[in-house]
Design a protein around this motif. Structure first.
Motif, short mmCIF file in Angstrom:
data_model
loop_
_atom_site.label_atom_id
_atom_site.label_comp_id
_atom_site.label_asym_id
_atom_site.label_seq_id
_atom_site.Cartn_x
_atom_site.Cartn_y
_atom_site.Cartn_z
N LEU A 12 0.83 -1.20 0.00
CA LEU A 12 0.00 0.00 0.00
C LEU A 12 0.87 1.26 0.00
CD1 LEU A 12 -2.90 -0.74 2.52
CD2 LEU A 12 -3.17 0.01 0.16
N LYS A 13 1.89 1.22 0.85
CA LYS A 13 2.78 2.38 0.97
C LYS A 13 3.45 2.70 -0.37
CE LYS A 13 6.94 3.82 3.47
NZ LYS A 13 7.96 3.43 4.48
N LYS A 14 3.94 1.68 -1.05
CA LYS A 14 4.64 1.90 -2.32
C LYS A 14 3.67 2.30 -3.43
CE LYS A 14 8.41 -1.34 -1.33
NZ LYS A 14 9.04 -2.64 -1.72
N THR A 15 2.51 1.65 -3.46
CA THR A 15 1.57 1.87 -4.56
C THR A 15 0.97 3.28 -4.53
OG1 THR A 15 1.01 -0.48 -4.52
CG2 THR A 15 -0.50 0.97 -5.70
N PHE A 16 0.66 3.76 -3.32
CA PHE A 16 0.04 5.08 -3.20
C PHE A 16 1.03 6.17 -2.77
CE2 PHE A 16 -3.57 2.25 -3.12
CZ PHE A 16 -4.52 2.94 -3.86
N ARG A 17 2.32 5.78 -2.72
CA ARG A 17 3.38 6.73 -2.39
C ARG A 17 3.18 7.37 -1.01
NH1 ARG A 17 2.86 9.93 -8.18
NH2 ARG A 17 2.66 8.06 -9.47
N PHE A 18 2.65 6.55 -0.08
CA PHE A 18 2.43 7.03 1.27
C PHE A 18 3.73 7.11 2.05
CE2 PHE A 18 -1.99 4.87 1.15
CZ PHE A 18 -2.60 6.05 0.73
N SER A 19 3.81 8.06 2.96
CA SER A 19 4.89 8.05 3.95
C SER A 19 4.49 7.06 5.03
CB SER A 19 5.04 9.45 4.56
OG SER A 19 3.88 9.78 5.31
N ASP A 20 5.41 6.80 5.97
CA ASP A 20 5.09 5.89 7.06
C ASP A 20 3.88 6.38 7.85
OD1 ASP A 20 7.16 4.20 6.42
OD2 ASP A 20 8.57 5.09 7.85
N ALA A 21 3.83 7.68 8.11
CA ALA A 21 2.72 8.26 8.86
C ALA A 21 1.42 8.16 8.07
CB ALA A 21 3.01 9.71 9.21
N GLU A 22 1.50 8.41 6.76
CA GLU A 22 0.29 8.41 5.92
C GLU A 22 -0.29 7.00 5.78
OE1 GLU A 22 1.57 12.23 3.13
OE2 GLU A 22 1.92 10.17 2.44
N VAL A 23 0.55 6.01 5.61
CA VAL A 23 0.03 4.65 5.47
C VAL A 23 -0.61 4.20 6.78
CG1 VAL A 23 2.09 3.31 6.13
CG2 VAL A 23 0.48 2.40 4.43
N SER A 24 -0.07 4.63 7.91
CA SER A 24 -0.67 4.30 9.21
C SER A 24 -2.05 4.93 9.34
CB SER A 24 0.23 4.78 10.35
OG SER A 24 1.46 4.09 10.34
N ILE A 25 -2.17 6.19 8.92
CA ILE A 25 -3.46 6.87 8.97
C ILE A 25 -4.47 6.17 8.07
CG2 ILE A 25 -4.67 9.01 8.36
CD1 ILE A 25 -2.11 10.52 9.17
N ALA A 26 -4.03 5.85 6.84
CA ALA A 26 -4.93 5.23 5.86
C ALA A 26 -5.44 3.87 6.34
CB ALA A 26 -4.21 5.08 4.53
N VAL A 27 -4.54 3.04 6.83
CA VAL A 27 -4.93 1.69 7.25
C VAL A 27 -5.80 1.73 8.50
CG1 VAL A 27 -4.06 -0.51 8.12
CG2 VAL A 27 -2.95 0.58 6.17
N SER A 28 -5.52 2.64 9.42
CA SER A 28 -6.33 2.72 10.64
C SER A 28 -7.74 3.21 10.33
CB SER A 28 -5.67 3.66 11.65
OG SER A 28 -5.65 5.00 11.19
N ARG A 29 -7.90 4.02 9.29
CA ARG A 29 -9.22 4.53 8.93
C ARG A 29 -9.98 3.62 7.98
NH1 ARG A 29 -8.38 11.12 8.15
NH2 ARG A 29 -7.60 11.51 10.26
#
Length: 386
Positions: free
Chosen positions: A257-274
């Motif tokens: 997910l992080k690589k595909t959507f170019r998320f930072s560590d913080a952003e991927v954590s926010i996305a997955v938790s939501r």
């Protein structure tokens, strides 16, 4: 004699008026259950399963392995007559026997009739009890089904909720109630899930409550490890997402997910938790949505992380058509405000049509037709190049 018996049973199974009070049925039950009938040297289990029970040859061959001890049609005849009396069709009976061949060896008088009476005694209607038998024939033969059904009716709130879970397997009715199910329910309740949450969880993950309590605790730990707060309504969805996945597999999916959507560590954590259910999406689906949302729509990864639900929406049937409609309206100066894409993709179909299609019937009479076509995958050029 076998052909005559088969034709009688076939008539009973196809008759909508069959009931335990039917004189013909009572006679057949007593005749087929009589202990004086001796083994029939000409009785062939495979032929009986095909000719009388309605199984295919392949199903009969597989089922015959479990019925090699059967030497007479006595018990099977009585069971089939009992099922006919409950209103099960010949197709229902064939499906039941294919799933649980040993069911036709059950005692009608001491097992099936008694179990039926006990379950209707709990308040189940006759049709609901017959449906329960069809969904879980193996557990139906066990006396423990009564206490299990009583417990689940209280937990799930209705027969229908229980049946929705049993459609995917009878794990709940075969699990140890006191050692496995009750501890799992108590633990989930401690984590803030109420009974209706647990019922919905079981529909999507039928084996959850029937799983070793230690493993359930590990699943909850993984779900909470995604950043989903305890006692949060999102915990149920997080559990659905990580159920029966190992820590390494979860980590690999988060990394993708992080690589595909170019998320930072913080952003991927926010996305997955939501929106934890993103972890269940296929790599192909995630890549297509990333290409569209980032490359075509132009959304920033940080924005997607804040509103990750859009990743779960249907790309071709919802996201893409709505984007083209809004783009068309903007291009032609028909929007009275600047709508956020998170809202555009989120609103119901009814609201979207009311807000973005209906007000423009005169200015863009083709819009409704073009939108409907886009939802079918047929995007009009005027929408794309507007």
């Amino acid at each position: 004699m076998l052909r005559l018996r088969s034709s009688i049973l076939a008539h009973l199974l196809s008759s909508s008026s069959a009931s335990p009070n039917n004189p013909s049925l009572r006679h057949l039950l007593s005749a087929t259950a009589a202990p004086r009938i001796s083994p029939n040297p000409s009785f062939a289990v495979g032929d009986y399963l095909v000719d009388t029970c309605g199984l295919t040859r392949a199903q009969a061959l597989k089922a015959s392995v479990k019925l090699s001890h059967l030497k007479s049609p006595s018990k099977p005849d009585a069971v089939l007559a009992f099922l006919a009396g409950l209103g099960l069709s010949s197709a229902d009976v064939a499906a039941l026997v294919a799933r649980d061949p040993k069911f036709i060896c059950a005692r009608v008088d001491k097992t099936l009739s008694s179990r039926f009476a006990e379950l209707t005694g709990l308040g189940l209607s006759r049709p609901d009890t017959a449906r329960l038998l069809w969904l879980a024939p193996r557990p139906f033969r066990s006396s423990t089904i009564v206490s299990g059904v009583q417990y689940y009716l209280h937990l799930f709130g209705s027969c229908e909720n229980l049946f929705r879970t049993l459609k995917y397997g009878s794990h709940l009715l075969t699990a140890d109630l006191e050692r496995v199910v009750m501890p799992n329910v108590a633990f989930l309740q401690e984590r803030g899930l109420i009974d209706c949450d647990i019922a919905k969880l079981c529909v999507n993950v039928p084996r959850m409550l029937a799983t070793n309590p230690e493993r359930v605790r590990a699943m909850v730990a993984c779900a909470e490890g995604l950043g989903v707060p305890r006692s949060s309504g999102m915990l149920r969805y997080a559990l659905q997402a990580v159920a029966f996945l190992g820590e390494k597999e979860i980590a690999a999916r988060v990394d993708y997910l992080k690589k595909t959507f170019r998320f930072s560590d913080a952003e991927v954590s926010i996305a997955v938790s939501r929106s934890p259910f993103m972890l269940r999406r296929s790599k192909e689906s995630l890549q297509l949505k990333s290409d569209f949302l980032i490359s075509e729509v132009g959304l920033e990864p940080a924005y997607i992380a804040r509103f990750p639900a859009m990743i779960n929406y249907n790309l071709d049937g919802r996201v893409r058509p709505r984007y083209y409609v809004v783009k068309f309206l903007k291009k032609n100066g028909l929007l009275d405000r600047d709508w956020k894409f998170s809202t555009i993709f989120k609103v119901s179909e009814k609201v979207f049509v009311e807000k973005f299609i209906c007000p423009h019937k005169e200015a863009a009479p083709h819009l409704a037709q073009d939108y409907a076509a886009a939802c079918r995958g047929e995007v009009a050029a005027r929408l794309i190049f507007a």
